[in-house]
Design an enzyme around this catalytic site. Structure first.
Site, short mmCIF file in Angstrom:
data_model
loop_
_atom_site.label_atom_id
_atom_site.label_comp_id
_atom_site.label_asym_id
_atom_site.label_seq_id
_atom_site.Cartn_x
_atom_site.Cartn_y
_atom_site.Cartn_z
N HIS A 16 6.43 16.61 7.35
CA HIS A 16 6.93 16.41 8.51
C HIS A 16 5.91 16.10 9.48
CE1 HIS A 16 10.15 17.81 11.82
NE2 HIS A 16 9.41 16.78 12.16
N HIS A 18 4.81 12.69 12.17
CA HIS A 18 5.34 11.38 12.63
C HIS A 18 3.74 10.62 12.79
CE1 HIS A 18 9.41 12.64 13.70
NE2 HIS A 18 9.04 13.79 13.87
N HIS A 196 16.21 15.02 10.85
CA HIS A 196 15.87 15.97 11.72
C HIS A 196 17.25 16.60 12.05
CE1 HIS A 196 11.98 14.32 12.24
NE2 HIS A 196 11.53 15.11 13.29
N GLU A 199 16.82 21.26 15.43
CA GLU A 199 15.77 21.57 16.06
C GLU A 199 16.39 22.09 17.41
OE1 GLU A 199 13.44 18.10 17.07
OE2 GLU A 199 11.61 19.30 17.92
N ASP A 277 4.26 17.95 12.77
CA ASP A 277 5.15 17.14 13.50
C ASP A 277 4.28 15.94 14.33
OD1 ASP A 277 7.52 16.32 14.27
OD2 ASP A 277 8.06 18.18 15.73
N ASP A 278 3.82 16.38 15.48
CA ASP A 278 2.91 15.39 16.31
C ASP A 278 1.77 15.88 16.78
OD1 ASP A 278 5.39 13.13 16.63
OD2 ASP A 278 6.23 15.10 17.18
N1 HPA Z 1 12.22 15.75 17.00
C1 HPA Z 1 12.75 14.65 17.05
N2 HPA Z 1 12.19 13.18 17.05
C2 HPA Z 1 10.69 13.37 17.14
C3 HPA Z 1 10.18 14.41 16.95
C4 HPA Z 1 10.72 15.59 16.79
O1 HPA Z 1 10.09 16.80 16.54
N3 HPA Z 1 8.82 13.97 16.82
C5 HPA Z 1 8.59 12.72 16.80
N4 HPA Z 1 10.04 12.20 17.08
ZN ZN Z 2 9.58 15.46 13.78
#
Ligand code: HPA
Ligand code: ZN
Length: 336
Positions: A16, A18, A196, A199, A277-278
């Site tokens: 996971h 991006h 996704h 969340e 994630d990011d």
């Molecule tokens: N959630 C949804 N979109 C996203 C995320 C996330 O954690 N990170 C980058 N785009």
């Molecule tokens: Zn994500």
């Protein structure tokens, strides 16, 4: 062996991630200069200070803004190469990487620049770092079904280079069912599916991702805990959740890491994995995510090994490769 060294040495898959979310402020400014893109922040420090998020949307606004410096093949290569080198240092052996074509094609960047730049870095990582990887094309869920179909068709010549399609961006008010048909088309073309869900959105979105999009795993999925029957199903069917602990705290899905439900999901027998994630925005790559949850949730070395094992199980690697990595995990002596 100290625990930090043990967790680093565990073979891990990152599932996971991006790629646009790995754009560190330093590279962002370098690409801005290279491509003559004007930025509204005077420097790296000011930009970093703007990384104070209150929810998913407040993050997405600045994340899409940052992506504006990515224009050429070389930019996408440099971005992915920086991530892959960093991941290697954390003991990542395999990465399944999201990218958002619509974020780029909407700015006039050709899909060729995006995919060819990324693929060049992935190939280089396989050769020079012995790190394998796959690409997952994500649809932006705040946009419509037509736009998603356009993104899928626009990448047609690269379908053979993609592993799966995914679904990201603003979750609330954008249920998976909106993308049922485009996911069906992608699966009919031989692509796997992930999404996704759960969340910020409710457990019903996780159910839709499973039953309508027919995903192989769920990204985040932490709100599944609100639905006992769903949780049992996830455990029984070993449907993986790609959890992102530091992201969840930064975007206030959980107030503090101590309140995170990763430990409970693990104890209930779910195939949960740990991911970044990011990382350029959320303050930690995958090893930092592992070590942070270990401290906050008092997880044991065996739990760390289980999380690494889960990441391999949840990956799209071939069974033979999975078996090799399981054996490496089992052979690593547990720390004192
Ligand atoms: N959630 C949804 N979109 C996203 C995320 C996330 O954690 N990170 C980058 N785009
Ligand atoms: Zn994500």
């Amino acid at each position: 062996m100290a625990i930090e060294r043990y967790v680093q040495a565990l073979p891990k898959a990152e599932l996971h991630l991006h790629i646009e979310g790995t754009l560190e402020p330093e590279l962002l400014f370098e690409l801005g200069r290279r491509n003559k893109v004007k930025l509204r922040f005077p420097g790296v420090e000011e930009l970093r200070r703007a990384y104070e998020f209150t929810d998913l949307q407040s993050f997405l606004d600045i994340y899409y803004e940052g992506a504006a410096v990515l224009l050429k093949d070389r930019d996408f290569h440099d971005l992915a190469w920086a991530y892959l080198s960093r991941a290697k240092a954390d003991g990542v052996r395999h990465a399944e990487i999201f990218f958002d074509p619509q974020t780029h094609t909407s700015r006039g960047v050709p899909i060729e620049a995006v995919v060819e730049g990324l693929c060049a870095a992935l190939k280089r990582a396989q050769r020079d770092l012995k790190l394998s990887s796959r690409l997952i094309l994500c649809f932006l869920r705040h946009l419509g079904e037509d736009e998603a179909f356009e993104a899928l068709r626009g990448a047609r010549r690269y379908w053979g280079s993609l592993e799966a399609v995914g679904l990201d961006s603003s979750e609330k008010g954008h249920p998976p069912k909106k993308f049922e048909r485009v996911f069906a088309k992608a699966r009919a073309e031989g692509l796997k599916a992930v999404a996704h869900a759960g969340e910020e959105g409710p457990p019903e979105y996780v159910l839709e991702a499973l039953d309508l999009l027919k995903v192989s795993r769920v990204d985040h999925g932490v709100r599944s805990i609100e639905d006992a029957a769903l949780l049992e199903r996830l455990a029984r069917e070993r449907i993986p959740l790609t959890v992102c602990p530091l992201s969840n705290v930064k975007l206030r899905v959980f107030k503090e890491l101590r309140e995170h439900n990763l430990g409970e999901l693990l104890r209930r027998g779910l195939c949960v994995t740990v991911n970044s994630d990011d990382p350029a925005y959320f303050g930690g790559y995958v090893l930092e995510n592992f070590l942070a949850v270990r401290r906050a949730l008092a997880l044991s070395p065996r739990d760390m090994a289980q999380l690494a094992r889960n990441s391999i199980e949840a990956s799209f690697l071939a069974e033979a490769e999975k078996s090799r990595l399981y054996a490496e995990i089992a052979a690593l002596p547990l720390p004192e």
